[in-house]
Design an enzyme around this catalytic site. Structure first.
Site, PDB file in Angstrom:
ATOM      1  N   TYR A 174      43.553  15.741  62.733  1.00 58.18           N
ATOM      2  CA  TYR A 174      43.042  16.617  63.788  1.00 58.18           C
ATOM      3  C   TYR A 174      41.746  16.022  64.333  1.00 58.18           C
ATOM      4  CZ  TYR A 174      40.702  20.502  66.074  1.00 58.18           C
ATOM      5  OH  TYR A 174      40.049  21.278  67.001  1.00 58.18           O
ATOM      6  N   GLU A 197      40.999  18.077  72.602  1.00 59.99           N
ATOM      7  CA  GLU A 197      41.522  18.230  71.249  1.00 59.99           C
ATOM      8  C   GLU A 197      42.851  17.498  71.100  1.00 59.99           C
ATOM      9  OE1 GLU A 197      41.786  22.269  68.896  1.00 59.99           O
ATOM     10  OE2 GLU A 197      43.765  21.842  69.727  1.00 59.99           O
TER      11      GLU A 197
END
Ligand code: GDP
Ligand code: MN
Length: 382
Positions: A98, A186
């Site tokens: 992530y 993101e």
């Protein structure tokens, strides 16, 4: 949406998979055939968690591509109906990570977050295993240096084979965030491709939110492409209304953003919940009231509508005429309560008076009107 976010990322040199955005099953199959199997068929909606909801599926041949496209098109994912698919060449995954950049307002710095636990929601990682998220605060003046990026990647305990690739992609993601005027960039999952020895790091998903205030610096289409809006918000945007969708059941229309916010507060204060924020702005154009009332009345959450008007430059009778004209043009399901005050309020009320009844009521104060709105919605007044 994801595919627009990926285009945005690609323009900053971030590696993403080749793919096509399509809107029909036949086009999906044609795109899959052209890309070559296996492909991933991905729902394009403005919410995460598509994988869990059945909106991300692997196809190894034409028949499967057709089957998945048929299944995913029209699927309801958390209230968002899938109308676009992204067909992407499938990647072999060794590990999922992530990565994101946002602004930490209190620290007055950019915040980068990186975790070896990707592919799952970062909020749940933050809850169960906060130490698994490596954070870096970046001074906007200094930027993200190569050494800092390397130390950050090491702290996140990614596979050492991914270090070089991760440093490179994070540097580009930071550039995309700063130069692209984003509030958020993101990648979840950021992957190390299989076999891990390849060292190839790649963005498998993309989420981008652009900064409203920097709109003027960008092509309108590019900006539009990455906005997160639900169907109600899109309709309001198209009608040039300031609208934010909420979860309650009292639809709100006010003139002026400040009054709209106070209206939400008052509805709350009497025990109700607002379904939206809506500022119709200045003027008393019947067309604006038609759009505003239609958007609110089409919202299945809405059980009553509260129109809160304070006459200023636009006088009370002009607004009253606008509302009455609008109501003559459309059929509204929910009962409406109006509070009209300010310049020429008496004249405005006199215009509304003959139209009042069960479905259209008037109250002298904001508080009374809020109570009536909650009652009309079948709620309990505090
Ligand atoms: P989200 O659920 O909305 O976040 O959608 P993602 O794009 O993140 O996809 C969800 C999951 O599907 C990922 O975490 C991967 O595990 C899997 N996935 C997506 N693309 C591929 C791919 O190309 N190959 C493989 N093997 N899995 C994929
Ligand atoms: Mn994802």
């Amino acid at each position: 949406m994801e595919y627009q976010g990926k285009q945005f990322f690609a323009s900053f040199g971030i590696p993403v998979s080749p793919g096509r955005a399509v809107q029909t099953v036949d086009d999906a199959v044609a795109a899959a055939d052209e890309l070559g199997y296996p492909v991933v068929v991905k729902a394009q909606v403005h919410v995460g968690g598509r994988g869990k909801a059945g909106g991300v599926k692997l196809a190894t041949n034409t028949a499967e591509a057709r089957e998945h496209a048929e299944f995913i098109l029209g699927l309801d994912i958390k209230g968002h109906i899938v109308r676009t698919l992204w067909i992407e060449k499938a990647s072999d995954i060794a590990e999922e990570y992530y990565a994101s950049f946002t602004l930490d307002r209190s620290a007055k710095k950019h915040l980068g977050m990186l975790s070896a636990q990707g592919g799952v929601e970062i909020e749940s990682v933050a809850e169960t295993d906060p130490d698994a998220i490596a954070k870096i605060w970046i001074d906007p003046v200094d930027g993200l240096t190569d050494e800092a990026a390397r130390a950050w990647v090491t702290a996140a305990k990614l596979n050492p084979l991914a270090t070089d690739g991760a440093v490179s992609i994070l540097t580009k993601l930071y550039r995309a965030y700063v130069d692209g005027d984003a509030d958020l960039t993101e990648i979840n999952p950021l992957i190390l491709k299989a076999p891990a020895e390849s060292g190839e790091v790649h963005a498998l998903d993309a989420k981008v939110t652009l900064d409203n205030n920097a709109q003027f610096r960008h092509e309108w289409d590019e900006y539009e492409a990455t906005q997160v809006r639900d169907d109600r918000e899109q309709a309001a945007h198209d009608a040039d209304l300031q609208y934010v969708g909420l979860e309650g059941y009292v639809g709100i229309i006010a003139n002026g953003a400040g009054l709209a916010m106070s209206t939400l507060d008052v509805v709350n204060q009497v025990g109700g919940e607002a379904a939206n924020f809506l500022d119709v702005g200045g003027g008393a154009d019947a067309k604006k009231f038609v759009s505003a009332l239609t958007i609110i009345d089409n919202d299945p959450r809405v059980k009553s509508i509260f129109i809160n008007i304070f006459g200023g430059i636009t006088r009370g009778e002009e607004v009253a005429n606008g509302i009455i004209t609008a109501l003559g043009q459309i059929d509204i399901k929910s009962p409406i309560v109006i509070r009209l005050d300010g310049t020429n309020a008496d004249e405005g009320r006199a215009i509304l008076e003959p139209h009042l009844g069960d479905k259209l009521q008037m109250q002298p104060t904001m508080l009374d009107a809020a109570r009536t709105a909650v009652e009309l919605a079948g709620g309990t007044v505090k």
